[in-house]
Design a protein around this motif. Structure first.
Motif, mmCIF file in Angstrom:
data_model
loop_
_atom_site.group_PDB
_atom_site.id
_atom_site.type_symbol
_atom_site.label_atom_id
_atom_site.label_comp_id
_atom_site.label_asym_id
_atom_site.label_seq_id
_atom_site.Cartn_x
_atom_site.Cartn_y
_atom_site.Cartn_z
ATOM 1 N N PRO A 126 84.461 64.026 57.518
ATOM 2 C CA PRO A 126 85.110 62.995 56.701
ATOM 3 C C PRO A 126 84.190 61.779 56.531
ATOM 4 C CG PRO A 126 85.919 62.877 58.945
ATOM 5 C CD PRO A 126 84.903 63.999 58.922
ATOM 6 N N TRP A 127 84.217 61.180 55.331
ATOM 7 C CA TRP A 127 83.394 59.988 55.104
ATOM 8 C C TRP A 127 84.021 59.166 53.973
ATOM 9 C CZ3 TRP A 127 80.706 59.522 50.340
ATOM 10 C CH2 TRP A 127 80.720 60.680 49.547
ATOM 11 N N ILE A 128 83.611 57.916 53.873
ATOM 12 C CA ILE A 128 84.208 56.986 52.907
ATOM 13 C C ILE A 128 83.146 56.543 51.906
ATOM 14 C CG2 ILE A 128 85.410 54.780 52.636
ATOM 15 C CD1 ILE A 128 86.369 55.074 55.522
ATOM 16 N N ASP A 129 83.444 56.660 50.604
ATOM 17 C CA ASP A 129 82.472 56.249 49.587
ATOM 18 C C ASP A 129 82.516 54.730 49.387
ATOM 19 O OD1 ASP A 129 84.595 55.617 47.846
ATOM 20 O OD2 ASP A 129 84.430 57.493 46.719
ATOM 21 N N ASP A 130 81.687 54.235 48.476
ATOM 22 C CA ASP A 130 81.569 52.788 48.274
ATOM 23 C C ASP A 130 82.833 52.161 47.696
ATOM 24 O OD1 ASP A 130 79.008 52.817 49.261
ATOM 25 O OD2 ASP A 130 78.038 52.883 47.293
ATOM 26 N N ALA A 131 83.676 52.986 47.083
ATOM 27 C CA ALA A 131 84.924 52.477 46.512
ATOM 28 C C ALA A 131 86.078 52.546 47.511
ATOM 29 C CB ALA A 131 85.275 53.265 45.246
ATOM 30 N N GLY A 132 85.789 53.000 48.738
ATOM 31 C CA GLY A 132 86.830 53.102 49.755
ATOM 32 C C GLY A 132 87.592 54.407 49.739
ATOM 33 N N GLN A 133 87.166 55.364 48.891
ATOM 34 C CA GLN A 133 87.819 56.672 48.797
ATOM 35 C C GLN A 133 87.355 57.573 49.938
ATOM 36 O OE1 GLN A 133 90.029 57.625 46.246
ATOM 37 N NE2 GLN A 133 90.367 59.549 47.328
ATOM 38 N N ILE A 134 88.298 58.253 50.580
ATOM 39 C CA ILE A 134 87.959 59.179 51.668
ATOM 40 C C ILE A 134 87.637 60.559 51.096
ATOM 41 C CG2 ILE A 134 88.823 60.355 53.731
ATOM 42 C CD1 ILE A 134 90.586 57.891 54.235
ATOM 43 N N HIS A 135 86.550 61.137 51.556
ATOM 44 C CA HIS A 135 86.161 62.497 51.164
ATOM 45 C C HIS A 135 86.062 63.358 52.420
ATOM 46 C CE1 HIS A 135 84.824 61.265 47.044
ATOM 47 N NE2 HIS A 135 84.637 60.107 47.657
ATOM 48 N N VAL A 136 86.283 64.639 52.255
ATOM 49 C CA VAL A 136 86.146 65.576 53.370
ATOM 50 C C VAL A 136 85.259 66.734 52.930
ATOM 51 C CG1 VAL A 136 87.313 67.121 54.979
ATOM 52 C CG2 VAL A 136 88.404 64.972 54.313
ATOM 53 N N ASN A 137 84.119 66.880 53.599
ATOM 54 C CA ASN A 137 83.236 68.016 53.362
ATOM 55 C C ASN A 137 83.263 68.946 54.559
ATOM 56 O OD1 ASN A 137 81.713 65.714 51.537
ATOM 57 N ND2 ASN A 137 81.449 67.774 50.715
ATOM 58 N N ARG A 138 82.590 70.051 54.422
ATOM 59 C CA ARG A 138 82.525 71.039 55.497
ATOM 60 C C ARG A 138 81.085 71.139 55.998
ATOM 61 N NH1 ARG A 138 85.631 76.430 54.253
ATOM 62 N NH2 ARG A 138 87.371 74.999 54.621
ATOM 63 N N GLY A 139 80.915 71.082 57.305
ATOM 64 C CA GLY A 139 79.590 71.197 57.914
ATOM 65 C C GLY A 139 79.420 72.540 58.603
ATOM 66 N N PHE A 140 78.168 73.000 58.665
ATOM 67 C CA PHE A 140 77.854 74.304 59.254
ATOM 68 C C PHE A 140 76.601 74.207 60.123
ATOM 69 C CE2 PHE A 140 79.701 75.010 55.055
ATOM 70 C CZ PHE A 140 80.674 75.978 55.281
ATOM 71 N N ARG A 141 76.585 74.963 61.191
ATOM 72 C CA ARG A 141 75.356 75.249 61.920
ATOM 73 C C ARG A 141 75.480 76.660 62.478
ATOM 74 N NH1 ARG A 141 70.155 73.733 61.435
ATOM 75 N NH2 ARG A 141 68.980 74.221 63.344
ATOM 76 N N VAL A 142 74.587 77.538 62.040
ATOM 77 C CA VAL A 142 74.557 78.911 62.538
ATOM 78 C C VAL A 142 73.338 79.052 63.441
ATOM 79 C CG1 VAL A 142 74.310 81.344 61.927
ATOM 80 C CG2 VAL A 142 75.791 79.868 60.569
ATOM 81 N N GLU A 143 73.585 79.186 64.727
ATOM 82 C CA GLU A 143 72.523 79.378 65.710
ATOM 83 C C GLU A 143 72.346 80.890 65.878
ATOM 84 O OE1 GLU A 143 73.300 75.215 68.120
ATOM 85 O OE2 GLU A 143 74.283 77.031 68.844
ATOM 86 N N PHE A 144 71.356 81.430 65.155
ATOM 87 C CA PHE A 144 71.307 82.877 64.959
ATOM 88 C C PHE A 144 70.656 83.639 66.103
ATOM 89 C CE2 PHE A 144 72.441 84.888 60.826
ATOM 90 C CZ PHE A 144 72.587 86.167 61.304
#
Length: 446
Positions: free
Chosen positions: A64-82
């Motif tokens: 989750p993070w907040i843009d310059d206009a104060g809008q909350i966004h939610v992205n998805r993070g990944f780490r594959v330790e192969f």
């Protein structure tokens, strides 16, 4: 494909549904391994291949993070330790809207063999997010990176997993990520991330390494047949970090890069791409390739959309993204007399394209060999961090050139040994596989 491998391959497809890019990467490796299984059946019998296709760890998390206009966004993070049979997981982070688990797994799987080919003690991993940094302010990118690292930090470390940059993750992003890691852990572990700035633990040549390394590999391919880059006409797709420094090294070694591109189209500059103008547009203005044509003047042609592979060339170096060069593009290159294709990006050529190149006698260098210069120099950065040392540009570049020379020779000799002379795909896949597989067998069933 060998019967034993066919059964294993079908199991991989069933266990990983809907992950087309991962399937493609696995297919390429399996297609090369039949002579290995014939000669050394214990690799299949000991389930090494099965274990190699299953990541040791797959981490998915919310960002989750907040843009310059104060809008909350939610992205998805990944780490594959192969795979960590050879050393700590090592591989970049990609920030791009196309990122999902299948792409991260394909990149991580490729990274296993690429890292093995360098001869350096590093395992394979990859990560990223579906976040798009394009059009975002520095403050927004910083807030995203800080949120991303707030979760990722618990999974990484200089002896565990060492991320770096990839598409959408450059020096700016690495700085924000490292700053947050340092803040959370209260430790200055330089070796936890590579691609850092020179003032705070980075390595000379790291920025240039992937592009330089790909051209060093091409030069070795030419040397092997008694030729050189002198006077060669070259097309390089992309205009980011890898493409820019591939262009620089081609020009330094006597070739001429006449075209490069971005997602909006491509430019043709018959006098040779002007690096100063390209860097001004892409690194300072953060502009588009059409701006290069505007700055260079009327002698440069910009083509919106279309395919850069329509431009005749002796050598093609795709440096943009996966599956950018398909069968139709391959036919165009072959018809125009292209003799060498080297992947500067990860898996930029489709299976149809690779098959056409092989059938036409075009020398083809897969990304796991040709673009290994980036991760090789990342490992050199880790070495400098561990010894609290800093090497000169000249010394580091010579180390890179030696590593790329070694990868080339290893691929060529392995292909010869397993009955496929001149086939760099077979050579790279088998050489990388055997090194990792032997380490896995030595470590037991883990």
């Amino acid at each position: 494909m060998h019967a034993k491998l066919q059964n294993l391959y079908e199991q991989v497809l069933q266990r990983n549904p809907g992950e087309a890019e991962f399937h493609q990467a696995v297919t390429e490796v399996f297609d090369s391994l039949s002579p290995v299984v014939d000669k050394h059946p214990h690799y299949a019998d000991a389930a090494v291949i099965t274990r190699l296709c299953e990541p040791e760890r797959q981490i998915i998390f919310r960002v989750p993070w907040i843009d310059d206009a104060g809008q909350i966004h939610v992205n998805r993070g990944f780490r594959v330790e192969f795979n960590s049979a050879l050393g700590p997981y090592k591989g970049g982070l990609r920030f791009h809207p196309s990122v999902y688990l299948g792409i991260v797994k394909f990149l991580g799987f490729e990274q296993i063999f690429k890292n093995a080919l360098t001869g350096l003690p590093i395992g394979g991993g990859k990560g990223g997010s579906d976040f798009d940094p394009k059009g975002r302010s520095d403050a927004e990118v910083m807030r995203f990176c800080q949120s991303f690292m707030t979760e990722l930090y618990r999974h990484i470390g200089e002896y565990t997993d060492v991320p770096a940059g990839d598409i959408g993750v450059g020096g700016r992003e690495i700085g924000y990520l490292f700053g947050q890691y340092k803040r959370i852990t209260n430790r200055y572990e330089s070796g936890v991330l590579t691609g850092k700035g020179l003032a705070w633990g980075g390595s000379q040549v790291r920025t240039e390494a992937t592009g330089f390394g790909a051209v060093f590999f091409v030069n070795e391919m030419l040397k092997a047949k008694g030729d050189s880059l002198e006077g060669k006409r070259v097309v390089v797709s992309g205009s980011g970090n890898v493409a820019t420094y591939a262009i620089e090294k081609v020009h330094e070694l006597g070739g001429t890069v006449v075209a490069c591109s971005d997602s909006s189209g491509y430019v043709v500059d018959e006098k040779g791409i002007d690096l100063e103008v390209l860097k001004e547009v892409k690194e300072i203005q953060r502009g588009r390739i059409v701006d290069y044509a505007r700055l260079r003047g009327e002698n440069v042609k910009f083509v919106g959309g279309g395919s850069i592979w329509d431009v005749p060339a002796d050598i093609a170096i795709p440096c943009a993204t996966q599956n950018e060069l398909d069968g139709n593009d391959a036919k165009q290159l072959i018809d125009h007399g292209c003799t060498i294709v080297a992947e500067g990006a990860n898996m930029p050529c489709s299976p149809d394209a690779i098959r056409l190149f092989t059938d036409a006698g075009v020398l083809f260098a897969p990304g796991k060999a040709a673009n290994a210069g980036g991760v090789a120099t990342s490992a050199l950065e880790m070495q400098q961090n561990a010894s609290r040392d800093s090497w000169s540009f000249e010394h580091t570049e010579e180390r890179l050139a030696d590593i790329m020379r070694g990868i080339h020779d290893r691929c060529l000799h392995t292909a010869e040994e397993y009955g496929a002379p001149g086939n760099y795909v077979v050579g790279a896949n088998i050489a990388g596989f055997i090194q990792v597989a032997d380490a896995m067998l030595a470590l037991g069933v883990i």
